[in-house]
Design a protein around this motif. Structure first.
Motif, PDB file in Angstrom:
ATOM      1  N   ARG A 262     -18.139   8.096 -11.254  1.00 55.38           N
ATOM      2  CA  ARG A 262     -17.282   7.276 -10.382  1.00 55.38           C
ATOM      3  C   ARG A 262     -17.594   5.784 -10.525  1.00 55.38           C
ATOM      4  NH1 ARG A 262     -19.136  11.074  -6.595  1.00 55.38           N
ATOM      5  NH2 ARG A 262     -20.304   9.411  -5.522  1.00 55.38           N
ATOM      6  N   THR A 263     -18.493   5.435 -11.460  1.00 57.79           N
ATOM      7  CA  THR A 263     -18.890   4.037 -11.635  1.00 57.79           C
ATOM      8  C   THR A 263     -18.126   3.423 -12.803  1.00 57.79           C
ATOM      9  OG1 THR A 263     -21.101   4.536 -10.794  1.00 57.79           O
ATOM     10  CG2 THR A 263     -20.845   2.493 -12.047  1.00 57.79           C
ATOM     11  N   ALA A 264     -17.584   2.227 -12.587  1.00 58.82           N
ATOM     12  CA  ALA A 264     -16.770   1.574 -13.615  1.00 58.82           C
ATOM     13  C   ALA A 264     -17.591   1.232 -14.862  1.00 58.82           C
ATOM     14  CB  ALA A 264     -16.131   0.309 -13.046  1.00 58.82           C
ATOM     15  N   ALA A 265     -18.797   0.715 -14.657  1.00 58.37           N
ATOM     16  CA  ALA A 265     -19.679   0.366 -15.781  1.00 58.37           C
ATOM     17  C   ALA A 265     -20.985   1.131 -15.612  1.00 58.37           C
ATOM     18  CB  ALA A 265     -19.932  -1.137 -15.823  1.00 58.37           C
ATOM     19  N   PRO A 266     -21.001   2.418 -15.982  1.00 57.00           N
ATOM     20  CA  PRO A 266     -22.167   3.262 -15.694  1.00 57.00           C
ATOM     21  C   PRO A 266     -23.364   2.991 -16.594  1.00 57.00           C
ATOM     22  CG  PRO A 266     -20.585   4.496 -16.979  1.00 57.00           C
ATOM     23  CD  PRO A 266     -19.950   3.161 -16.685  1.00 57.00           C
ATOM     24  N   LEU A 267     -24.535   3.360 -16.087  1.00 58.91           N
ATOM     25  CA  LEU A 267     -25.754   3.322 -16.892  1.00 58.91           C
ATOM     26  C   LEU A 267     -25.643   4.311 -18.045  1.00 58.91           C
ATOM     27  CD1 LEU A 267     -28.732   2.172 -16.904  1.00 58.91           C
ATOM     28  CD2 LEU A 267     -29.361   4.249 -15.675  1.00 58.91           C
ATOM     29  N   LEU A 268     -25.028   5.457 -17.785  1.00 60.62           N
ATOM     30  CA  LEU A 268     -24.837   6.507 -18.779  1.00 60.62           C
ATOM     31  C   LEU A 268     -23.447   7.103 -18.615  1.00 60.62           C
ATOM     32  CD1 LEU A 268     -25.749   8.610 -20.890  1.00 60.62           C
ATOM     33  CD2 LEU A 268     -26.755   9.932 -19.012  1.00 60.62           C
ATOM     34  N   ARG A 269     -22.675   7.107 -19.687  1.00 60.87           N
ATOM     35  CA  ARG A 269     -21.364   7.760 -19.657  1.00 60.87           C
ATOM     36  C   ARG A 269     -21.568   9.262 -19.831  1.00 60.87           C
ATOM     37  NH1 ARG A 269     -17.540   4.089 -19.313  1.00 60.87           N
ATOM     38  NH2 ARG A 269     -17.949   1.971 -20.103  1.00 60.87           N
ATOM     39  N   ILE A 270     -21.483   9.972 -18.718  1.00 61.50           N
ATOM     40  CA  ILE A 270     -21.794  11.410 -18.710  1.00 61.50           C
ATOM     41  C   ILE A 270     -20.912  12.179 -19.682  1.00 61.50           C
ATOM     42  CG2 ILE A 270     -21.920  13.473 -17.259  1.00 61.50           C
ATOM     43  CD1 ILE A 270     -24.040  11.378 -16.640  1.00 61.50           C
ATOM     44  N   GLU A 271     -19.655  11.720 -19.852  1.00 58.28           N
ATOM     45  CA  GLU A 271     -18.749  12.440 -20.752  1.00 58.28           C
ATOM     46  C   GLU A 271     -19.244  12.444 -22.192  1.00 58.28           C
ATOM     47  OE1 GLU A 271     -16.887   8.306 -19.949  1.00 58.28           O
ATOM     48  OE2 GLU A 271     -18.009   9.858 -18.856  1.00 58.28           O
ATOM     49  N   ARG A 272     -20.134  11.506 -22.555  1.00 52.14           N
ATOM     50  CA  ARG A 272     -20.688  11.526 -23.914  1.00 52.14           C
ATOM     51  C   ARG A 272     -21.489  12.807 -24.155  1.00 52.14           C
ATOM     52  NH1 ARG A 272     -17.364   8.538 -24.562  1.00 52.14           N
ATOM     53  NH2 ARG A 272     -17.424   6.292 -25.013  1.00 52.14           N
ATOM     54  N   LEU A 273     -22.066  13.358 -23.099  1.00 51.30           N
ATOM     55  CA  LEU A 273     -22.866  14.575 -23.253  1.00 51.30           C
ATOM     56  C   LEU A 273     -21.994  15.812 -23.438  1.00 51.30           C
ATOM     57  CD1 LEU A 273     -25.699  13.953 -20.632  1.00 51.30           C
ATOM     58  CD2 LEU A 273     -25.652  13.407 -23.071  1.00 51.30           C
ATOM     59  N   ALA A 274     -20.672  15.668 -23.199  1.00 50.19           N
ATOM     60  CA  ALA A 274     -19.763  16.783 -23.486  1.00 50.19           C
ATOM     61  C   ALA A 274     -19.555  16.943 -24.985  1.00 50.19           C
ATOM     62  CB  ALA A 274     -18.414  16.553 -22.791  1.00 50.19           C
ATOM     63  N   ASP A 275     -19.839  15.901 -25.747  1.00 52.20           N
ATOM     64  CA  ASP A 275     -19.828  15.976 -27.202  1.00 52.20           C
ATOM     65  C   ASP A 275     -20.894  16.991 -27.615  1.00 52.20           C
ATOM     66  OD1 ASP A 275     -20.445  15.531 -29.941  1.00 52.20           O
ATOM     67  OD2 ASP A 275     -19.669  13.501 -29.825  1.00 52.20           O
ATOM     68  N   ARG A 276     -20.507  17.972 -28.389  1.00 54.20           N
ATOM     69  CA  ARG A 276     -21.448  19.040 -28.756  1.00 54.20           C
ATOM     70  C   ARG A 276     -22.661  18.505 -29.493  1.00 54.20           C
ATOM     71  NH1 ARG A 276     -17.712  23.303 -31.769  1.00 54.20           N
ATOM     72  NH2 ARG A 276     -19.748  24.227 -32.217  1.00 54.20           N
ATOM     73  N   ALA A 277     -22.466  17.473 -30.322  1.00 51.63           N
ATOM     74  CA  ALA A 277     -23.603  16.912 -31.055  1.00 51.63           C
ATOM     75  C   ALA A 277     -24.547  16.187 -30.120  1.00 51.63           C
ATOM     76  CB  ALA A 277     -23.099  15.961 -32.141  1.00 51.63           C
ATOM     77  N   ALA A 278     -24.006  15.401 -29.172  1.00 52.52           N
ATOM     78  CA  ALA A 278     -24.855  14.616 -28.273  1.00 52.52           C
ATOM     79  C   ALA A 278     -25.505  15.496 -27.211  1.00 52.52           C
ATOM     80  CB  ALA A 278     -24.032  13.506 -27.612  1.00 52.52           C
ATOM     81  N   GLY A 279     -24.708  16.297 -26.501  1.00 49.05           N
ATOM     82  CA  GLY A 279     -25.254  17.156 -25.447  1.00 49.05           C
ATOM     83  C   GLY A 279     -26.174  18.231 -25.995  1.00 49.05           C
ATOM     84  N   GLY A 280     -25.719  18.906 -27.057  1.00 47.76           N
ATOM     85  CA  GLY A 280     -26.571  19.918 -27.686  1.00 47.76           C
ATOM     86  C   GLY A 280     -27.805  19.298 -28.301  1.00 47.76           C
ATOM     87  N   GLY A 281     -27.629  18.102 -28.891  1.00 46.49           N
ATOM     88  CA  GLY A 281     -28.764  17.414 -29.487  1.00 46.49           C
ATOM     89  C   GLY A 281     -29.820  17.041 -28.469  1.00 46.49           C
ATOM     90  N   LEU A 282     -29.384  16.643 -27.256  1.00 47.76           N
ATOM     91  CA  LEU A 282     -30.344  16.291 -26.212  1.00 47.76           C
ATOM     92  C   LEU A 282     -31.200  17.491 -25.826  1.00 47.76           C
ATOM     93  CD1 LEU A 282     -31.514  14.352 -24.133  1.00 47.76           C
ATOM     94  CD2 LEU A 282     -29.608  14.920 -22.617  1.00 47.76           C
ATOM     95  N   VAL A 283     -30.568  18.643 -25.655  1.00 45.68           N
ATOM     96  CA  VAL A 283     -31.314  19.867 -25.324  1.00 45.68           C
ATOM     97  C   VAL A 283     -32.305  20.197 -26.434  1.00 45.68           C
ATOM     98  CG1 VAL A 283     -31.112  22.358 -24.942  1.00 45.68           C
ATOM     99  CG2 VAL A 283     -29.478  20.798 -23.869  1.00 45.68           C
ATOM    100  N   LEU A 284     -31.852  20.085 -27.673  1.00 48.01           N
ATOM    101  CA  LEU A 284     -32.718  20.426 -28.796  1.00 48.01           C
ATOM    102  C   LEU A 284     -33.800  19.368 -29.035  1.00 48.01           C
ATOM    103  CD1 LEU A 284     -29.971  21.861 -31.152  1.00 48.01           C
ATOM    104  CD2 LEU A 284     -31.770  23.141 -29.991  1.00 48.01           C
ATOM    105  N   MET A 285     -33.527  18.117 -28.642  1.00 50.94           N
ATOM    106  CA  MET A 285     -34.566  17.088 -28.719  1.00 50.94           C
ATOM    107  C   MET A 285     -35.728  17.444 -27.787  1.00 50.94           C
ATOM    108  SD  MET A 285     -35.959  14.324 -29.801  1.00 50.94           S
ATOM    109  CE  MET A 285     -34.854  13.143 -30.582  1.00 50.94           C
ATOM    110  N   ILE A 286     -35.399  17.925 -26.590  1.00 50.99           N
ATOM    111  CA  ILE A 286     -36.439  18.333 -25.647  1.00 50.99           C
ATOM    112  C   ILE A 286     -37.295  19.443 -26.260  1.00 50.99           C
ATOM    113  CG2 ILE A 286     -36.833  19.455 -23.405  1.00 50.99           C
ATOM    114  CD1 ILE A 286     -34.351  17.920 -22.390  1.00 50.99           C
ATOM    115  N   ALA A 287     -36.624  20.409 -26.929  1.00 51.07           N
ATOM    116  CA  ALA A 287     -37.362  21.510 -27.558  1.00 51.07           C
ATOM    117  C   ALA A 287     -38.196  21.018 -28.734  1.00 51.07           C
ATOM    118  CB  ALA A 287     -36.378  22.587 -28.028  1.00 51.07           C
ATOM    119  N   ALA A 288     -37.628  20.140 -29.566  1.00 50.76           N
ATOM    120  CA  ALA A 288     -38.351  19.647 -30.749  1.00 50.76           C
ATOM    121  C   ALA A 288     -39.548  18.796 -30.346  1.00 50.76           C
ATOM    122  CB  ALA A 288     -37.403  18.847 -31.643  1.00 50.76           C
ATOM    123  N   ALA A 289     -39.333  17.872 -29.402  1.00 52.28           N
ATOM    124  CA  ALA A 289     -40.437  17.011 -28.972  1.00 52.28           C
ATOM    125  C   ALA A 289     -41.515  17.820 -28.260  1.00 52.28           C
ATOM    126  CB  ALA A 289     -39.909  15.911 -28.047  1.00 52.28           C
ATOM    127  N   GLY A 290     -41.107  18.774 -27.423  1.00 49.91           N
ATOM    128  CA  GLY A 290     -42.077  19.632 -26.750  1.00 49.91           C
ATOM    129  C   GLY A 290     -42.911  20.413 -27.744  1.00 49.91           C
TER     130      GLY A 290
END
Length: 485
Positions: A262-290
């Motif tokens: 609901r923010t015009a200029a957000p800190l993070l555009r949540i819809e970017r995480l709907a991108d399979r590469a970005a959202g899936g990549g974030l989950v897998l980054m947590i697994a890889a770094a862990g």
């Protein structure tokens, strides 16, 4: 008559530009290496540091937590600030703060002074690291960007292993304070180099779009999760303190997501995480770094507590791991550009699982060359590929003016994932035996089994979640040209 000199000008210009970009990448990589070293080098120095400042019990862990807590929780803000306030400005400001805090850490005379100085280092790193990654995103394109990101990820992975070596050497030949004092001349050289090779910010700082409400909510939520994870082993995973902090942090992130939409200029555009590469990549980054941080921790515990190796010998034992991670990162930079991220990531996680399975055979009377080195090399190579591939997956979704934002997501996933991996695998090792004294090998072996299972699950997730190469590769070569899948 044709002027042959004109034929050479484009090549000369290209060579000059290539040299400048090489120098730019070197400055940014050394800065990131300095940040990474101050996470892992401290682990080796903890015994002497604790004795010098009379730290006992859980207070010792705050030497690391005070840095990782501030660093991990402020990365989103640091990334967005790089977009709005200027990437070069944020890089130099973060570098300056990190340097001053390193001096304060090296001269700390009490636990309180040490923890405050380490928190200052974390703040500087949270400004410097995503800004540096955003500068890379702006300076390189296509295959060159993939190679630059591979080098960046290699520093993140191999640098952690190098940190163990540096910490061991400095602790052995000098003392723990030298780990932080060595940052001063390095940072001074980086500041001079950055002013020459990092492009100046074209626009004036834009403070109005910084989304202060989202920044406070995201930072508090991430900090709460980091506190819950890092203190869970001492307080208990099912304790009220751990549950309140952890669930409160998760609820805070859910509220943050709702606010950002609901923010015009957000800190993070949540819809970017709907991108399979970005959202899936974030989950897998947590697994890889862990997985990679867990590999460093468990290997270090086994070498020191089960095999009785000293700080310097332990540091030297990690050199092959650093080389394996670096080799994997180098391979990934070339493979991802041709085959996308889905196949390489799935294969990389399965290779990492094979390495963890080899390490699960460690014994009380084991041997480094026979029981540790083979699994370390295999797991390191697989995780080197994985960290690069997930970084490229997330960052390829960046739009104009959002490189800092996506860099913040990438580095947040890396730091939070590393924190989760260390805490979770330490808990498994403690439950399966011990992390020191009798039963050390049994507990660590069980933790390696858990790490192998995590890697297998991550490989399966990569196959089902990430976009196929035919969709991803064109986006990598021409960012923004393809629709989101």
């Amino acid at each position: 008559m044709h002027d042959h000199r004109n034929c050479h000008r484009p090549a000369t210009a290209r060579g000059s530009a290539g040299t400048r970009k090489g120098a730019l990448l070197l400055v940014l990589l050394v800065a990131q290496l300095m940040v990474i070293l101050d996470i892992t080098a401290v682990n080796i120095a903890l015994p002497s540091l604790a004795a010098d400042l009379e730290l006992t019990g859980s207070a010792i862990s705050w030497t690391i937590t005070s840095y990782s807590l501030v660093f991990g929780s402020l990365l989103l803000l640091g990334g967005r600030a790089a977009d709005l306030l200027g990437r070069r400005r944020m890089f130099l400001t973060g570098l300056g703060l990190f340097t001053l805090s390193s001096l304060a850490t090296a001269t700390a005379g009490s636990a309180e002074a040490l923890f405050a100085a380490r928190a200052g280092q974390g703040l500087g790193a949270a400004m410097l690291s995503p800004a540096a990654l955003a500068i890379i995103m702006g300076a390189f394109e296509g295959a060159a960007r993939a190679r630059a990101l591979a080098a960046w990820s290699a520093v993140g992975g191999a640098g952690a292993a190098v940190g163990v070596l540096v910490g061991g050497v400095l602790t052995e030949v000098a003392d723990w304070r030298s780990i932080f004092a060595v940052n001063l001349p390095v940072a001074a050289a980086l500041a001079v180099g950055a002013r020459v090779v990092v492009p100046a910010d074209a626009s004036t700082p834009r403070w109005r779009g910084l989304d202060a409400r989202g920044a406070v909510l995201a930072t508090a939520s991430l900090a709460s999760i980091v506190v819950a994870i890092t203190q869970a082993e001492a307080a208990g995973w099912a304790s009220a303190r751990t549950l309140v902090a952890g669930l409160g942090g998760v609820a805070g992130l859910a509220a943050f997501a709702a606010l950002e939409r609901r923010t015009a200029a957000p800190l993070l555009r949540i819809e970017r995480l709907a991108d399979r590469a970005a959202g899936g990549g974030l989950v897998l980054m947590i697994a890889a770094a862990g997985s990679i941080f867990g590999l460093f921790l468990l290997s270090s515990l086994y070498l020191q507590n089960a095999l009785g190796m000293g700080p310097l010998a332990t540091g030297l034992a990690f050199v092959p791991l650093a080389l394996a991670v670096g080799a994997g990162a180098h391979v990934a930079g070339h493979v991802v550009g041709r085959h996308g991220v889905r196949g390489p990531l799935a294969a990389a996680f399965l290779v990492a699982a094979a390495g963890m399975t080899l390490l699960a055979h460690v014994a009380e009377d084991g041997d480094y060359v026979r029981d540790v080195l083979p699994g370390m090399l295999v797991a390191g190579a697989g995780l080197g590929v994985a960290v690069v591939a997930v970084s490229i997956a997330i960052l390829t979704g960046a739009r104009d003016g959002e490189a800092g934002m996506m860099s913040g997501i990438t580095t947040t996933g890396h730091e939070i994932g590393g924190t989760i991996g260390i805490a979770a695998l330490s808990a498994v090792a403690a439950a399966g035996g011990a992390v020191a004294g009798p039963g050390t090998a049994a507990g660590i072996a069980l933790a390696f089994v858990a790490a192998a299972i995590i890697a297998i699950v991550a490989g399966v997730v990569a196959l089902f979640v990430l976009p196929p190469a035919r969709h991803f590769v064109p986006r990598l070569q021409a960012p923004g040209a393809m629709p989101v899948h």
